[in-house]
Write a protein that holds these residues in place. Sequence first.
Motif, PDB file in Angstrom:
ATOM      1  N   ILE A  32       0.828  -1.212   0.000  1.00  0.00           N
ATOM      2  CA  ILE A  32       0.000   0.000   0.000  1.00  0.00           C
ATOM      3  C   ILE A  32       0.865   1.267   0.000  1.00  0.00           C
ATOM      4  O   ILE A  32       0.559   2.224  -0.696  1.00  0.00           O
ATOM      5  N   GLY A  33       1.958   1.259   0.727  1.00  0.00           N
ATOM      6  CA  GLY A  33       2.849   2.426   0.743  1.00  0.00           C
ATOM      7  C   GLY A  33       3.475   2.689  -0.617  1.00  0.00           C
ATOM      8  O   GLY A  33       3.663   3.840  -1.021  1.00  0.00           O
ATOM      9  N   GLU A  34       3.804   1.599  -1.341  1.00  0.00           N
ATOM     10  CA  GLU A  34       4.363   1.732  -2.692  1.00  0.00           C
ATOM     11  C   GLU A  34       3.320   2.301  -3.644  1.00  0.00           C
ATOM     12  O   GLU A  34       3.618   3.160  -4.469  1.00  0.00           O
ATOM     13  N   LEU A  35       2.106   1.841  -3.500  1.00  0.00           N
ATOM     14  CA  LEU A  35       1.016   2.291  -4.364  1.00  0.00           C
ATOM     15  C   LEU A  35       0.722   3.779  -4.148  1.00  0.00           C
ATOM     16  O   LEU A  35       0.602   4.545  -5.106  1.00  0.00           O
ATOM     17  N   LEU A  36       0.638   4.184  -2.886  1.00  0.00           N
ATOM     18  CA  LEU A  36       0.326   5.578  -2.576  1.00  0.00           C
ATOM     19  C   LEU A  36       1.466   6.521  -2.952  1.00  0.00           C
ATOM     20  O   LEU A  36       1.243   7.714  -3.153  1.00  0.00           O
ATOM     21  N   ALA A  37       2.689   6.004  -3.062  1.00  0.00           N
ATOM     22  CA  ALA A  37       3.851   6.823  -3.433  1.00  0.00           C
ATOM     23  C   ALA A  37       4.003   6.951  -4.953  1.00  0.00           C
ATOM     24  O   ALA A  37       4.808   7.756  -5.425  1.00  0.00           O
ATOM     25  N   LEU A  38       3.233   6.178  -5.716  1.00  0.00           N
ATOM     26  CA  LEU A  38       3.369   6.209  -7.177  1.00  0.00           C
ATOM     27  C   LEU A  38       3.077   7.593  -7.741  1.00  0.00           C
ATOM     28  O   LEU A  38       2.103   8.242  -7.362  1.00  0.00           O
ATOM     29  N   LYS A  39       3.921   8.003  -8.656  1.00  0.00           N
ATOM     30  CA  LYS A  39       3.722   9.266  -9.366  1.00  0.00           C
ATOM     31  C   LYS A  39       3.598   8.957 -10.863  1.00  0.00           C
ATOM     32  O   LYS A  39       4.019   7.903 -11.331  1.00  0.00           O
ATOM     33  N   TRP A  40       3.032   9.894 -11.587  1.00  0.00           N
ATOM     34  CA  TRP A  40       2.863   9.705 -13.025  1.00  0.00           C
ATOM     35  C   TRP A  40       4.208   9.490 -13.711  1.00  0.00           C
ATOM     36  O   TRP A  40       4.286   8.760 -14.709  1.00  0.00           O
ATOM     37  N   ALA A  41       5.262  10.058 -13.179  1.00  0.00           N
ATOM     38  CA  ALA A  41       6.597   9.868 -13.764  1.00  0.00           C
ATOM     39  C   ALA A  41       7.079   8.421 -13.630  1.00  0.00           C
ATOM     40  O   ALA A  41       7.990   8.006 -14.344  1.00  0.00           O
ATOM     41  N   GLU A  88       2.814   3.764 -22.514  1.00  0.00           N
ATOM     42  CA  GLU A  88       3.110   3.261 -23.863  1.00  0.00           C
ATOM     43  C   GLU A  88       3.773   1.887 -23.809  1.00  0.00           C
ATOM     44  O   GLU A  88       3.503   1.029 -24.639  1.00  0.00           O
ATOM     45  N   GLN A  89       4.634   1.697 -22.818  1.00  0.00           N
ATOM     46  CA  GLN A  89       5.346   0.419 -22.662  1.00  0.00           C
ATOM     47  C   GLN A  89       4.630  -0.529 -21.693  1.00  0.00           C
ATOM     48  O   GLN A  89       5.103  -1.641 -21.449  1.00  0.00           O
ATOM     49  N   SER A  90       3.519  -0.078 -21.127  1.00  0.00           N
ATOM     50  CA  SER A  90       2.720  -0.870 -20.180  1.00  0.00           C
ATOM     51  C   SER A  90       3.553  -1.366 -18.992  1.00  0.00           C
ATOM     52  O   SER A  90       3.594  -2.551 -18.692  1.00  0.00           O
ATOM     53  N   LYS A  91       4.192  -0.417 -18.325  1.00  0.00           N
ATOM     54  CA  LYS A  91       4.963  -0.797 -17.142  1.00  0.00           C
ATOM     55  C   LYS A  91       5.022   0.355 -16.160  1.00  0.00           C
ATOM     56  O   LYS A  91       4.791   1.509 -16.515  1.00  0.00           O
ATOM     57  N   LEU A  92       5.297  -0.002 -14.926  1.00  0.00           N
ATOM     58  CA  LEU A  92       5.492   1.010 -13.901  1.00  0.00           C
ATOM     59  C   LEU A  92       6.705   0.644 -13.066  1.00  0.00           C
ATOM     60  O   LEU A  92       7.074  -0.515 -12.967  1.00  0.00           O
ATOM     61  N   ARG A  93       7.303   1.655 -12.489  1.00  0.00           N
ATOM     62  CA  ARG A  93       8.534   1.482 -11.725  1.00  0.00           C
ATOM     63  C   ARG A  93       8.251   1.813 -10.261  1.00  0.00           C
ATOM     64  O   ARG A  93       7.754   2.893  -9.949  1.00  0.00           O
ATOM     65  N   VAL A  94       8.564   0.869  -9.391  1.00  0.00           N
ATOM     66  CA  VAL A  94       8.413   1.061  -7.948  1.00  0.00           C
ATOM     67  C   VAL A  94       9.772   1.474  -7.403  1.00  0.00           C
ATOM     68  O   VAL A  94      10.734   0.706  -7.474  1.00  0.00           O
ATOM     69  N   LEU A 107       8.541  10.341   1.607  1.00  0.00           N
ATOM     70  CA  LEU A 107       8.755   9.346   0.568  1.00  0.00           C
ATOM     71  C   LEU A 107      10.102   8.720   0.861  1.00  0.00           C
ATOM     72  O   LEU A 107      11.127   9.399   0.863  1.00  0.00           O
ATOM     73  N   LEU A 108      10.079   7.429   1.143  1.00  0.00           N
ATOM     74  CA  LEU A 108      11.292   6.703   1.500  1.00  0.00           C
ATOM     75  C   LEU A 108      11.625   5.681   0.431  1.00  0.00           C
ATOM     76  O   LEU A 108      10.753   5.253  -0.331  1.00  0.00           O
ATOM     77  N   THR A 109      12.874   5.277   0.406  1.00  0.00           N
ATOM     78  CA  THR A 109      13.231   4.171  -0.483  1.00  0.00           C
ATOM     79  C   THR A 109      12.652   2.901   0.125  1.00  0.00           C
ATOM     80  O   THR A 109      12.554   2.789   1.352  1.00  0.00           O
ATOM     81  N   PRO A 110      12.266   1.945  -0.703  1.00  0.00           N
ATOM     82  CA  PRO A 110      11.709   0.694  -0.174  1.00  0.00           C
ATOM     83  C   PRO A 110      12.705  -0.032   0.737  1.00  0.00           C
ATOM     84  O   PRO A 110      13.909   0.245   0.710  1.00  0.00           O
ATOM     85  N   ASN A 111      12.190  -0.979   1.500  1.00  0.00           N
ATOM     86  CA  ASN A 111      12.987  -1.694   2.501  1.00  0.00           C
ATOM     87  C   ASN A 111      14.235  -2.363   1.946  1.00  0.00           C
ATOM     88  O   ASN A 111      15.291  -2.326   2.561  1.00  0.00           O
ATOM     89  N   THR A 112      14.101  -3.009   0.796  1.00  0.00           N
ATOM     90  CA  THR A 112      15.221  -3.774   0.248  1.00  0.00           C
ATOM     91  C   THR A 112      15.489  -3.356  -1.192  1.00  0.00           C
ATOM     92  O   THR A 112      14.639  -2.736  -1.834  1.00  0.00           O
ATOM     93  N   THR A 113      16.653  -3.737  -1.684  1.00  0.00           N
ATOM     94  CA  THR A 113      16.965  -3.428  -3.085  1.00  0.00           C
ATOM     95  C   THR A 113      16.024  -4.172  -4.027  1.00  0.00           C
ATOM     96  O   THR A 113      15.718  -3.684  -5.107  1.00  0.00           O
ATOM     97  N   GLY A 114      15.546  -5.339  -3.611  1.00  0.00           N
ATOM     98  CA  GLY A 114      14.603  -6.099  -4.433  1.00  0.00           C
ATOM     99  C   GLY A 114      13.255  -5.423  -4.567  1.00  0.00           C
ATOM    100  O   GLY A 114      12.502  -5.689  -5.496  1.00  0.00           O
TER     101      GLY A 114
END
Length: 179
Positions: free
Chosen positions: A3-12, A17-23, A39-46
């Motif tokens: 949920i935190g990743e979803l709420l942090a999503l920005k249009w950028a 066009e490529q049908s993808k999003l970057r977390v 806005l924090l970096t996610p817990n792990t590099t994965g």
Amino acid sequence: MRIGELLALKWADVDLEQSKLRVTKTLYNPNNNYREYQLLTPNTTGSVRTIKIDEMLVSMLRKHRIVQRESKMKNRQIYNDKGFIFARSDGHPQLRKVIEVRIKRLLKKAEINKNITPHSFRHTHTSLLIEAGVGIKEIQQRLGYSDINTTMNIYAHMTANMEEKASHQFSKLMKDLLL
């Protein structure tokens, strides 16, 4: 997504066009105050990952962007545009609590007496991927787990069911070949 990743999503973060999003980030807002978030970096590099999305979601995001632009224009005096996909009418990121309350209200309206949280949808998505025969490594990457063992530990009961199903399917195949 979490949920935190979803709420942090920005249009950028989205390439329709490529049908993808970057977390790349997660929204941290322990007090549910729409002005006091980080806005924090996610817990792990994965957890930093690119997710392929289907055409139906791309279409929904395009429609959402149109509605959001209309809301921006209507509220331009107060709109604080930080580019959030899931923004409030004033441009600030939506609160986790709002999502949770809406889910509860929808469940009540649908007369579903289960405790479903935003995270429940992540588990359901994973279960459906497993049922569809998607490999554990692909699921691990899609969910953003750094360690495949984490994925295996959380979803081992589902993979055990799939192994049993595979065994029955193989047995049926062999039986059909021998008869």
